[in-house]
Design a protein around this motif. Structure first.
Motif, PDB file in Angstrom:
ATOM      1  N   ASP A 139       0.807  -1.220   0.000  1.00 40.50           N
ATOM      2  CA  ASP A 139       0.000   0.000   0.000  1.00 40.50           C
ATOM      3  C   ASP A 139       0.838   1.267   0.000  1.00 40.50           C
ATOM      4  O   ASP A 139       0.691   2.122   0.870  1.00 40.50           O
ATOM      5  CB  ASP A 139      -0.961  -0.042   1.196  1.00 40.50           C
ATOM      6  CG  ASP A 139      -2.185   0.835   0.981  1.00 40.50           C
ATOM      7  OD1 ASP A 139      -2.625   0.958  -0.166  1.00 40.50           O
ATOM      8  OD2 ASP A 139      -2.668   1.400   1.976  1.00 40.50           O
ATOM      9  N   LEU A 140       1.721   1.408  -0.993  1.00 45.87           N
ATOM     10  CA  LEU A 140       2.586   2.577  -1.094  1.00 45.87           C
ATOM     11  C   LEU A 140       2.138   3.500  -2.218  1.00 45.87           C
ATOM     12  O   LEU A 140       1.790   3.037  -3.304  1.00 45.87           O
ATOM     13  CB  LEU A 140       4.038   2.159  -1.366  1.00 45.87           C
ATOM     14  CG  LEU A 140       4.722   1.272  -0.333  1.00 45.87           C
ATOM     15  CD1 LEU A 140       6.121   0.914  -0.807  1.00 45.87           C
ATOM     16  CD2 LEU A 140       4.769   1.947   1.018  1.00 45.87           C
ATOM     17  N   SER A 141       2.194   4.795  -1.970  1.00 44.84           N
ATOM     18  CA  SER A 141       1.942   5.778  -3.020  1.00 44.84           C
ATOM     19  C   SER A 141       3.222   5.937  -3.841  1.00 44.84           C
ATOM     20  O   SER A 141       4.296   5.456  -3.454  1.00 44.84           O
ATOM     21  CB  SER A 141       1.565   7.125  -2.402  1.00 44.84           C
ATOM     22  OG  SER A 141       2.686   7.682  -1.727  1.00 44.84           O
ATOM     23  N   ASP A 148       5.670   7.571  -1.646  1.00 43.88           N
ATOM     24  CA  ASP A 148       6.242   6.618  -0.679  1.00 43.88           C
ATOM     25  C   ASP A 148       7.368   5.814  -1.323  1.00 43.88           C
ATOM     26  O   ASP A 148       8.437   5.636  -0.726  1.00 43.88           O
ATOM     27  CB  ASP A 148       5.177   5.635  -0.170  1.00 43.88           C
ATOM     28  CG  ASP A 148       4.082   6.283   0.646  1.00 43.88           C
ATOM     29  OD1 ASP A 148       4.322   7.352   1.247  1.00 43.88           O
ATOM     30  OD2 ASP A 148       2.972   5.703   0.685  1.00 43.88           O
ATOM     31  N   ARG A 169      -2.867  -2.076  -7.848  1.00 42.14           N
ATOM     32  CA  ARG A 169      -3.074  -0.703  -7.397  1.00 42.14           C
ATOM     33  C   ARG A 169      -4.517  -0.495  -7.006  1.00 42.14           C
ATOM     34  O   ARG A 169      -5.427  -1.117  -7.573  1.00 42.14           O
ATOM     35  CB  ARG A 169      -2.629   0.297  -8.440  1.00 42.14           C
ATOM     36  CG  ARG A 169      -3.409   0.267  -9.727  1.00 42.14           C
ATOM     37  CD  ARG A 169      -2.857   1.271 -10.696  1.00 42.14           C
ATOM     38  NE  ARG A 169      -3.554   1.181 -11.970  1.00 42.14           N
ATOM     39  CZ  ARG A 169      -3.223   1.857 -13.029  1.00 42.14           C
ATOM     40  NH1 ARG A 169      -2.183   2.664 -12.998  1.00 42.14           N
ATOM     41  NH2 ARG A 169      -3.896   1.732 -14.140  1.00 42.14           N
ATOM     42  N   ASP A 229      -6.866   5.855  -4.135  1.00 44.70           N
ATOM     43  CA  ASP A 229      -6.906   6.534  -2.839  1.00 44.70           C
ATOM     44  C   ASP A 229      -7.109   8.016  -3.136  1.00 44.70           C
ATOM     45  O   ASP A 229      -6.139   8.754  -3.324  1.00 44.70           O
ATOM     46  CB  ASP A 229      -5.603   6.292  -2.067  1.00 44.70           C
ATOM     47  CG  ASP A 229      -5.608   6.921  -0.691  1.00 44.70           C
ATOM     48  OD1 ASP A 229      -6.686   7.320  -0.207  1.00 44.70           O
ATOM     49  OD2 ASP A 229      -4.514   7.019  -0.096  1.00 44.70           O
ATOM     50  N   ARG A 253      -2.389   3.687  -4.872  1.00 45.37           N
ATOM     51  CA  ARG A 253      -1.519   3.038  -3.901  1.00 45.37           C
ATOM     52  C   ARG A 253      -1.168   1.673  -4.478  1.00 45.37           C
ATOM     53  O   ARG A 253      -2.020   0.995  -5.046  1.00 45.37           O
ATOM     54  CB  ARG A 253      -2.209   2.939  -2.545  1.00 45.37           C
ATOM     55  CG  ARG A 253      -2.545   4.354  -2.011  1.00 45.37           C
ATOM     56  CD  ARG A 253      -2.891   4.387  -0.556  1.00 45.37           C
ATOM     57  NE  ARG A 253      -1.789   4.262   0.369  1.00 45.37           N
ATOM     58  CZ  ARG A 253      -0.869   5.195   0.622  1.00 45.37           C
ATOM     59  NH1 ARG A 253      -0.891   6.319  -0.029  1.00 45.37           N
ATOM     60  NH2 ARG A 253       0.061   4.993   1.511  1.00 45.37           N
ATOM     61  N   TYR A 254       0.083   1.284  -4.326  1.00 50.19           N
ATOM     62  CA  TYR A 254       0.598   0.090  -4.989  1.00 50.19           C
ATOM     63  C   TYR A 254       1.057  -0.961  -3.983  1.00 50.19           C
ATOM     64  O   TYR A 254       1.609  -0.646  -2.933  1.00 50.19           O
ATOM     65  CB  TYR A 254       1.773   0.462  -5.898  1.00 50.19           C
ATOM     66  CG  TYR A 254       1.353   1.315  -7.059  1.00 50.19           C
ATOM     67  CD1 TYR A 254       1.016   0.745  -8.275  1.00 50.19           C
ATOM     68  CD2 TYR A 254       1.271   2.704  -6.935  1.00 50.19           C
ATOM     69  CE1 TYR A 254       0.619   1.532  -9.348  1.00 50.19           C
ATOM     70  CE2 TYR A 254       0.872   3.496  -7.993  1.00 50.19           C
ATOM     71  CZ  TYR A 254       0.543   2.898  -9.200  1.00 50.19           C
ATOM     72  OH  TYR A 254       0.131   3.682 -10.248  1.00 50.19           O
ATOM     73  N   THR A 255       0.849  -2.216  -4.357  1.00 46.42           N
ATOM     74  CA  THR A 255       1.255  -3.378  -3.570  1.00 46.42           C
ATOM     75  C   THR A 255       1.805  -4.419  -4.544  1.00 46.42           C
ATOM     76  O   THR A 255       1.287  -4.556  -5.661  1.00 46.42           O
ATOM     77  CB  THR A 255       0.035  -3.961  -2.824  1.00 46.42           C
ATOM     78  OG1 THR A 255      -0.500  -2.965  -1.965  1.00 46.42           O
ATOM     79  CG2 THR A 255       0.394  -5.191  -2.017  1.00 46.42           C
TER      80      THR A 255
END
Length: 128
Positions: free
Chosen positions: A25-27, A30, A63, A66, A71-73
């Protein structure tokens, strides 16, 4: 969802390492901050955004929306991605797959052979 097994470019690999190490869950920001904090070359926001978009299109990253951002995982672990790449390579061998595996294993170290033996024992145990 099936991972595409296109090999990762250098920048894609750095971004995926960031998702694996600091996600989920990173932008985009991030990812940039973690990459910069680990001593990697500073990249433009749009460059990182493009790489993440490409990884999402390859189904290597997932993704979620948000607000106005994404947000990516990582869609799979490093190990799952490596296994998918190996399977894809073997599936694309037009000749004798067993012979291809033999050529691969000819260069294996004794430790790698031991790892393979242990993995085969585990797979046989799982499948009865």
């Amino acid at each position: 969802m099936r991972l595409r097994t296109n090999s990762l470019g250098d920048l894609e690999r750095v971004v995926m390492d960031t998702l694996w190490s600091h996600g989920p869950d990173l932008s985009v920001r991030d990812v940039m901050e973690h990459m910069h904090g680990s001593g990697k070359k500073e990249l433009a926001y749009t460059t990182v955004m493009t790489v993440l978009d490409r990884l999402a299109k390859k189904s290597i990253a997932q993704r979620t929306r948000d607000g106005r951002a994404w947000r990516y995982t990582a869609a799979a672990s490093r190990e799952e991605l490596a296994a998918t790449a190996l399977r894809s390579t073997l599936d694309n061998v037009q000749a004798d797959r067993r012979l291809a595996m033999m050529h691969f294993l000819d260069d294996a170290s004794p430790g790698e052979i031991d790892d393979l033996r242990a993995a085969l024992v585990e797979v046989e145990r799982r499948h009865g």
